[in-house]
Design an enzyme around this catalytic site. Structure first.
Site, PDB file in Angstrom:
ATOM      1  N   TYR A  44      -1.015  -3.805   5.273  1.00 45.07           N
ATOM      2  CA  TYR A  44      -2.631  -4.365   5.332  1.00 45.07           C
ATOM      3  C   TYR A  44      -3.240  -4.828   6.982  1.00 45.07           C
ATOM      4  CZ  TYR A  44      -1.082  -4.752   0.532  1.00 45.07           C
ATOM      5  OH  TYR A  44      -0.697  -4.213  -0.588  1.00 45.07           O
ATOM      6  N   ARG A 100       0.668   4.365  -8.198  1.00 44.78           N
ATOM      7  CA  ARG A 100       1.260   4.978  -6.935  1.00 44.78           C
ATOM      8  C   ARG A 100       2.717   4.729  -7.031  1.00 44.78           C
ATOM      9  NH1 ARG A 100       0.185   1.782  -2.806  1.00 44.78           N
ATOM     10  NH2 ARG A 100       2.371   1.747  -2.452  1.00 44.78           N
ATOM     11  N   ASP A 103       6.312   5.210  -5.138  1.00 43.46           N
ATOM     12  CA  ASP A 103       7.163   4.926  -3.540  1.00 43.46           C
ATOM     13  C   ASP A 103       8.309   5.415  -3.747  1.00 43.46           C
ATOM     14  OD1 ASP A 103       4.661   3.719  -2.693  1.00 43.46           O
ATOM     15  OD2 ASP A 103       5.742   1.649  -2.992  1.00 43.46           O
ATOM     16  N   GLU A 112       9.517   2.342  -6.714  1.00 40.55           N
ATOM     17  CA  GLU A 112       8.893   1.544  -7.946  1.00 40.55           C
ATOM     18  C   GLU A 112       7.694   2.078  -8.314  1.00 40.55           C
ATOM     19  OE1 GLU A 112       7.327  -2.376  -6.474  1.00 40.55           O
ATOM     20  OE2 GLU A 112       7.372  -1.587  -4.218  1.00 40.55           O
ATOM     21  N   ASN A 152       3.274   1.510  -8.591  1.00 43.35           N
ATOM     22  CA  ASN A 152       2.569   0.296  -8.574  1.00 43.35           C
ATOM     23  C   ASN A 152       1.162   0.694  -9.445  1.00 43.35           C
ATOM     24  OD1 ASN A 152       3.260  -0.785  -5.616  1.00 43.35           O
ATOM     25  ND2 ASN A 152       3.438   1.418  -5.548  1.00 43.35           N
TER      26      ASN A 152
END
Length: 304
Positions: free
Chosen positions: A210, A249, A251, A265, A267
């Site tokens: 972020y 999404r 990963d 995982e 999302n």
């Protein structure tokens, strides 16, 4: 008359600030696309607020617990307000990393070996042979993730501190060296694969996700075509096995030397900030940010 969209953001999870950024960006894009938008910083009275407001659609810009775990989805189902992203069951399943792995593995997707442990147990002894990863079982954005390196004599102690904010149960997984890769799925199709490299630090943690300049995104990922295709197939399989809708999404980690690929995982509420991956992947697929959020609003529904 333009449709009225309530953009849900903020909340009280550890990902509150990320959610505020997601909500602000999506709200601005929706206003620019001609929707009537109400920005809502979600608090405990959200059911009463929404019942009074009665929007046509709720854009779920929340991240973490309550917003991503099936809870707010259940509130919206009761109020009969169509909402974006995944439904109650898929949201609740996806946020529990251990249970999601079980379902996705049964669908034929490779996953890393892992065990559930209490944080206190993991602070007393190595629960797996190093190197391994400890992660909260139901948090997102890499919050609380600890990498235990090979050769480390003692287990990490920070997970046992009194002010630990990430729950009592951790998932310990064998660490897979190599590349960090991610693949978005939208409308039953892949948007492509991105490789993520942290600019500082050792992995794609909260700050790398972020902070501006915190990570380097290589889109599309520069990997062998068969691996690229395999990742797309696995992301789509995971999306379907969990029961996701809208945009998700997944990963992955991929080690070039051993040719090991594992799914980490899914999302169900991917970040939608200026540094986020899904908007980049959508742009790669030919869809700008405004078109992306408009599609998400028009895809909103109940009970699916």
């Amino acid at each position: 008359m333009s449709r009225h969209v309530a953009v849900l953001m903020g909340g009280w999870s550890v990902e509150r600030e990320v959610s505020l950024n997601t909500g602000a960006g999506c709200a601005a894009a929706l206003e620019g696309a001609g929707y009537r938008v109400s920005r809502i910083d979600v608090q405990r009275d959200i059911a009463a607020v929404l019942d009074k407001l009665r929007p046509d659609v709720a854009f779920n810009g929340l991240h973490g617990r309550f917003g991503e775990d099936g809870t707010i989805q259940g509130v919206l189902e009761i109020l009969a307000i169509p909402y974006t992203h995944s439904g109650v069951l898929a949201s609740a399943l996806a946020i529990r990393k251990d249970k999601a792995k079980t379902v996705v593995a049964a669908a034929g997707v490779p996953v890393a070996h892992g065990v559930l442990v209490s944080r206190f147990e993991a602070a007393k002894r190595h629960v797996l042979a190093p190197p391994y990863v400890l992660k909260p079982v139901d948090e997102g954005s890499s919050v609380g993730v600890v990498i235990v390196k090979k050769g480390r004599e003692h287990p990490p102690q920070e997970i046992a501190r009194p002010d630990w904010p990430c729950g009592e149960t951790l998932l310990a997984e064998t660490f897979i060296a190599g590349r960090e890769l991610t693949c978005a799925v939208m409308d039953g199709k892949s948007l492509g694969v991105t490789e993520i490299r942290a600019s500082t630090g050792e992995f794609y943690d909260y700050d790398a996700k972020y902070a501006k300049g915190g990570s380097i995104h290589i889109c599309p990922a520069q990997i062998l075509p068969n691996i690229y295709q395999r990742i797309e197939e696995c992301a789509l399989t995971a999306h379907q096995a969990i029961g996701c809708r809208g945009v998700s999404r997944s990963d992955f980690r991929y080690d070039d030397e051993s040719e090991t690929l594992v799914w980490l995982e899914v999302n169900t509420q991917p970040g939608m900030t200026e540094t986020s991956l899904v908007p980049e992947l959508a742009a790669h697929a030919g869809m700008n940010f405004s078109e992306l959020v408009r599609w998400m609003v028009e895809d909103a529904s109940l009970d699916r």
